[in-house]
Design a protein around this motif. Structure first.
Motif, PDB file in Angstrom:
ATOM      1  N   MET A 104       0.734  -1.173  -0.254  1.00 40.10           N
ATOM      2  CA  MET A 104       0.050   0.111  -0.080  1.00 40.10           C
ATOM      3  C   MET A 104       0.793   1.385   0.075  1.00 40.10           C
ATOM      4  O   MET A 104       0.388   2.493  -0.598  1.00 40.10           O
ATOM      5  CB  MET A 104      -1.016  -0.154   1.270  1.00 40.10           C
ATOM      6  CG  MET A 104      -1.952  -1.122   1.162  1.00 40.10           C
ATOM      7  SD  MET A 104      -2.938  -0.838   2.772  1.00 40.10           S
ATOM      8  CE  MET A 104      -3.977   0.410   2.010  1.00 40.10           C
ATOM      9  N   GLU A 105       2.057   1.177   0.537  1.00 39.13           N
ATOM     10  CA  GLU A 105       2.750   2.553   0.556  1.00 39.13           C
ATOM     11  C   GLU A 105       4.290   2.196   0.214  1.00 39.13           C
ATOM     12  O   GLU A 105       5.253   1.409   0.554  1.00 39.13           O
ATOM     13  CB  GLU A 105       2.943   3.037   1.847  1.00 39.13           C
ATOM     14  CG  GLU A 105       3.631   4.395   2.074  1.00 39.13           C
ATOM     15  CD  GLU A 105       3.132   5.174   3.327  1.00 39.13           C
ATOM     16  OE1 GLU A 105       1.885   5.437   3.589  1.00 39.13           O
ATOM     17  OE2 GLU A 105       3.977   5.441   4.277  1.00 39.13           O
ATOM     18  N   LEU A 106       4.790   3.012  -0.751  1.00 38.19           N
ATOM     19  CA  LEU A 106       6.105   3.260  -1.236  1.00 38.19           C
ATOM     20  C   LEU A 106       6.687   4.485  -0.759  1.00 38.19           C
ATOM     21  O   LEU A 106       6.366   5.638  -1.381  1.00 38.19           O
ATOM     22  CB  LEU A 106       6.231   2.968  -2.712  1.00 38.19           C
ATOM     23  CG  LEU A 106       7.713   2.758  -3.182  1.00 38.19           C
ATOM     24  CD1 LEU A 106       8.542   1.921  -2.552  1.00 38.19           C
ATOM     25  CD2 LEU A 106       7.390   2.565  -4.738  1.00 38.19           C
ATOM     26  N   TYR A 110      -2.643  -2.452  -5.236  1.00 36.81           N
ATOM     27  CA  TYR A 110      -3.339  -1.782  -4.363  1.00 36.81           C
ATOM     28  C   TYR A 110      -2.477  -0.391  -3.723  1.00 36.81           C
ATOM     29  O   TYR A 110      -2.690  -0.198  -2.707  1.00 36.81           O
ATOM     30  CB  TYR A 110      -3.977  -2.710  -3.381  1.00 36.81           C
ATOM     31  CG  TYR A 110      -5.169  -3.555  -3.628  1.00 36.81           C
ATOM     32  CD1 TYR A 110      -6.275  -2.955  -3.881  1.00 36.81           C
ATOM     33  CD2 TYR A 110      -4.717  -4.965  -4.211  1.00 36.81           C
ATOM     34  CE1 TYR A 110      -7.436  -3.651  -4.159  1.00 36.81           C
ATOM     35  CE2 TYR A 110      -5.975  -5.638  -4.579  1.00 36.81           C
ATOM     36  CZ  TYR A 110      -7.124  -4.921  -4.784  1.00 36.81           C
ATOM     37  OH  TYR A 110      -8.152  -5.749  -5.198  1.00 36.81           O
ATOM     38  N   LEU A 111      -1.432  -0.281  -4.700  1.00 35.69           N
ATOM     39  CA  LEU A 111      -0.639   1.018  -3.820  1.00 35.69           C
ATOM     40  C   LEU A 111      -1.530   2.165  -3.598  1.00 35.69           C
ATOM     41  O   LEU A 111      -2.308   2.695  -4.679  1.00 35.69           O
ATOM     42  CB  LEU A 111       0.406   1.260  -4.940  1.00 35.69           C
ATOM     43  CG  LEU A 111       1.478   2.366  -4.524  1.00 35.69           C
ATOM     44  CD1 LEU A 111       2.455   1.750  -3.292  1.00 35.69           C
ATOM     45  CD2 LEU A 111       2.302   2.637  -5.697  1.00 35.69           C
ATOM     46  N   LEU A 119      -2.468   2.122 -11.874  1.00 35.39           N
ATOM     47  CA  LEU A 119      -2.450   2.041 -10.086  1.00 35.39           C
ATOM     48  C   LEU A 119      -3.866   2.430  -9.692  1.00 35.39           C
ATOM     49  O   LEU A 119      -4.052   3.566  -9.199  1.00 35.39           O
ATOM     50  CB  LEU A 119      -1.420   2.963  -9.588  1.00 35.39           C
ATOM     51  CG  LEU A 119      -0.067   2.004  -9.819  1.00 35.39           C
ATOM     52  CD1 LEU A 119       1.040   3.166  -9.426  1.00 35.39           C
ATOM     53  CD2 LEU A 119       0.161   0.886  -9.522  1.00 35.39           C
ATOM     54  N   TYR A 120      -5.083   1.861  -9.846  1.00 30.91           N
ATOM     55  CA  TYR A 120      -6.246   2.279  -9.694  1.00 30.91           C
ATOM     56  C   TYR A 120      -6.934   2.567  -8.387  1.00 30.91           C
ATOM     57  O   TYR A 120      -7.954   3.056  -7.986  1.00 30.91           O
ATOM     58  CB  TYR A 120      -7.391   1.174 -10.192  1.00 30.91           C
ATOM     59  CG  TYR A 120      -7.035   0.830 -11.645  1.00 30.91           C
ATOM     60  CD1 TYR A 120      -7.320   1.918 -12.850  1.00 30.91           C
ATOM     61  CD2 TYR A 120      -6.736  -0.425 -12.374  1.00 30.91           C
ATOM     62  CE1 TYR A 120      -7.087   1.650 -14.016  1.00 30.91           C
ATOM     63  CE2 TYR A 120      -6.458  -0.751 -13.583  1.00 30.91           C
ATOM     64  CZ  TYR A 120      -6.792   0.536 -14.328  1.00 30.91           C
ATOM     65  OH  TYR A 120      -6.492   0.160 -16.012  1.00 30.91           O
ATOM     66  N   HIS A 121      -5.906   2.183  -7.270  1.00 31.67           N
ATOM     67  CA  HIS A 121      -6.033   2.439  -5.894  1.00 31.67           C
ATOM     68  C   HIS A 121      -5.272   3.795  -5.543  1.00 31.67           C
ATOM     69  O   HIS A 121      -5.275   4.065  -4.208  1.00 31.67           O
ATOM     70  CB  HIS A 121      -5.951   1.305  -5.099  1.00 31.67           C
ATOM     71  CG  HIS A 121      -6.974   0.436  -5.435  1.00 31.67           C
ATOM     72  ND1 HIS A 121      -7.953   0.203  -4.868  1.00 31.67           N
ATOM     73  CD2 HIS A 121      -6.947  -0.768  -6.305  1.00 31.67           C
ATOM     74  CE1 HIS A 121      -8.802  -0.773  -5.198  1.00 31.67           C
ATOM     75  NE2 HIS A 121      -8.081  -1.383  -6.228  1.00 31.67           N
ATOM     76  N   SER A 155      -8.251   7.737  -9.459  1.00 33.20           N
ATOM     77  CA  SER A 155      -8.306   7.571  -7.884  1.00 33.20           C
ATOM     78  C   SER A 155      -7.504   8.494  -7.101  1.00 33.20           C
ATOM     79  O   SER A 155      -7.623   8.853  -5.841  1.00 33.20           O
ATOM     80  CB  SER A 155      -8.042   6.403  -7.474  1.00 33.20           C
ATOM     81  OG  SER A 155      -6.507   5.867  -7.931  1.00 33.20           O
ATOM     82  N   VAL A 156      -6.477   9.299  -7.714  1.00 32.95           N
ATOM     83  CA  VAL A 156      -5.612  10.075  -7.201  1.00 32.95           C
ATOM     84  C   VAL A 156      -6.446  11.198  -6.475  1.00 32.95           C
ATOM     85  O   VAL A 156      -7.373  12.042  -7.489  1.00 32.95           O
ATOM     86  CB  VAL A 156      -4.479  10.609  -8.294  1.00 32.95           C
ATOM     87  CG1 VAL A 156      -3.800  11.739  -7.528  1.00 32.95           C
ATOM     88  CG2 VAL A 156      -3.485   9.605  -8.430  1.00 32.95           C
TER      89      VAL A 156
END
Length: 196
Positions: free
Chosen positions: A100-102, A121-122, A143-145, A166-167
């Protein structure tokens, strides 16, 4: 006994030059390294690390080598903040649905791989002050999430593909060349995104 090891925490270990082989650490859940300035190479991350959820290697300014490929189904977050000699981010071999997070802030990476789309799911992507970053792949639109993209002061980044719908937060303060390019893009709605 590496087999029963769950957490690794090294803080300010100035003489740490090598990191152990993790292939037998099947129960490992958490790796956190901070200010281990002599560490230049991080070992491969085998698929046997089936419980690893957090990988944080922060402010390890001598780190130059990181695995070239990664596929850890359990990984939720990776933080390589302030590893200022790190130039290459690994290929994502297969979909990683828990990730989920980078955070790659203040690294020397020049581009992200097209396989970034496998972080399906990023949610949050931090690339602030990546002053060598020149390219974000077109697959970022898959990256749809993704809800937050921060590219503050990525001064060499001159082109950005369409963002996924989604952004909600897009921060590109200090990206002067990019700002000029986005002004000409029909898909970019300046009023929709946060531009600090």
């Amino acid at each position: 006994d590496l087999h029963s090891l769950r957490d690794i925490l090294f803080v300010g270990c100035k003489n740490l030059t090598q990191f152990p082989d993790l292939s037998r650490a099947s129960k490992l859940e958490y790796v956190y390294l901070y200010k281990c300035k002599s560490l230049k190479r991080f070992p491969q991350l085998p698929k046997s690390l089936s419980s690893l959820s957090l990988l944080a290697i922060r402010n390890c300014k001598g780190l130059e080598s990181f695995p070239t490929k990664i596929c850890l189904k359990s990984l939720r977050s990776m933080n390589l903040n302030c590893c200022s000699e790190l130039k290459i981010f690994p290929e994502i071999e297969e979909p990683m649905e828990k990730f989920m997070e980078l955070n790659l802030q203040l690294t020397a990476i020049k581009e992200l791989p097209r396989s970034i789309e496998n972080l399906v799911y990023l949610k949050n992507l931090f690339l602030d002050y990546c002053k060598e970053l020149r390219l974000l792949p077109d697959t970022i639109c898959k990256l749809y999430h993704l809800e937050l993209l921060s590219i503050v002061h990525c001064s060499k980044l001159k082109f950005l593909q369409r963002l996924p719908p989604s952004v909600k937060v897009f921060d590109a303060a200090g990206c002067i060349s990019l700002e000029e390019e986005l002004a000409e893009q029909q898909w970019f709605d300046r009023n929709y995104y946060l531009w600090v």
